[in-house]
Write a protein that holds these residues in place. Structure first.
Motif: not given
Length: 120
Positions: A33, A35-38, A95, A118
């Motif tokens: 994963e 960060p920001g795309f959990e 984003t 991204t």
């Protein structure tokens, strides 16, 4: 990447943990994963070029989907519709510098579109 390049492949899964273990063991993919795309583990093939995500399976997402890099989603959707495509999902922000959409070709195949960066 250039306009027309396959940039990403999403694989629909019902169990993210099980799918991560399966693909990493079978193909040696690095899956994590970001960060920001959990909740959306991303995979990278050993070539460090091919990659995508493991996304939750849903009613409208039951088969792997390739995403094509485009210079403009708006222009590509317009051209696709003129050629007989259907918009399955309108342009949405990923984003502040990237967007995606999904069209269906005249045979009903889902094709993802990606525009931007991204920063990953």
């Amino acid at each position: 990447m250039a306009h027309g390049d396959i940039t990403h492949i999403d694989i629909p899964v019902s169990d993210l943990g099980r799918a991560s273990e399966f693909y990493s063991r079978l193909f040696g993919w690095q899956i994590a994963e970001v960060p920001g795309f959990e909740g959306y583990p991303m995979w990278h093939a050993p070539n460090k070029i091919s990659g995508g995500g493991l996304a939750p399976r849903s009613e409208g997402f039951t088969q792997p989907r390739s995403y094509v890099e485009v210079d403009s989603i708006d222009q590509t959707v317009e051209a696709a519709e003129a050629a007989g495509a259907t918009v399955f999902m309108a342009k949405s922000e990923i984003t502040p510098t990237s967007w995606w959409a999904v069209i269906g070709d005249p045979d009903g195949n889902a094709i993802g579109l990606f525009e931007g960066s991204t920063g990953m």
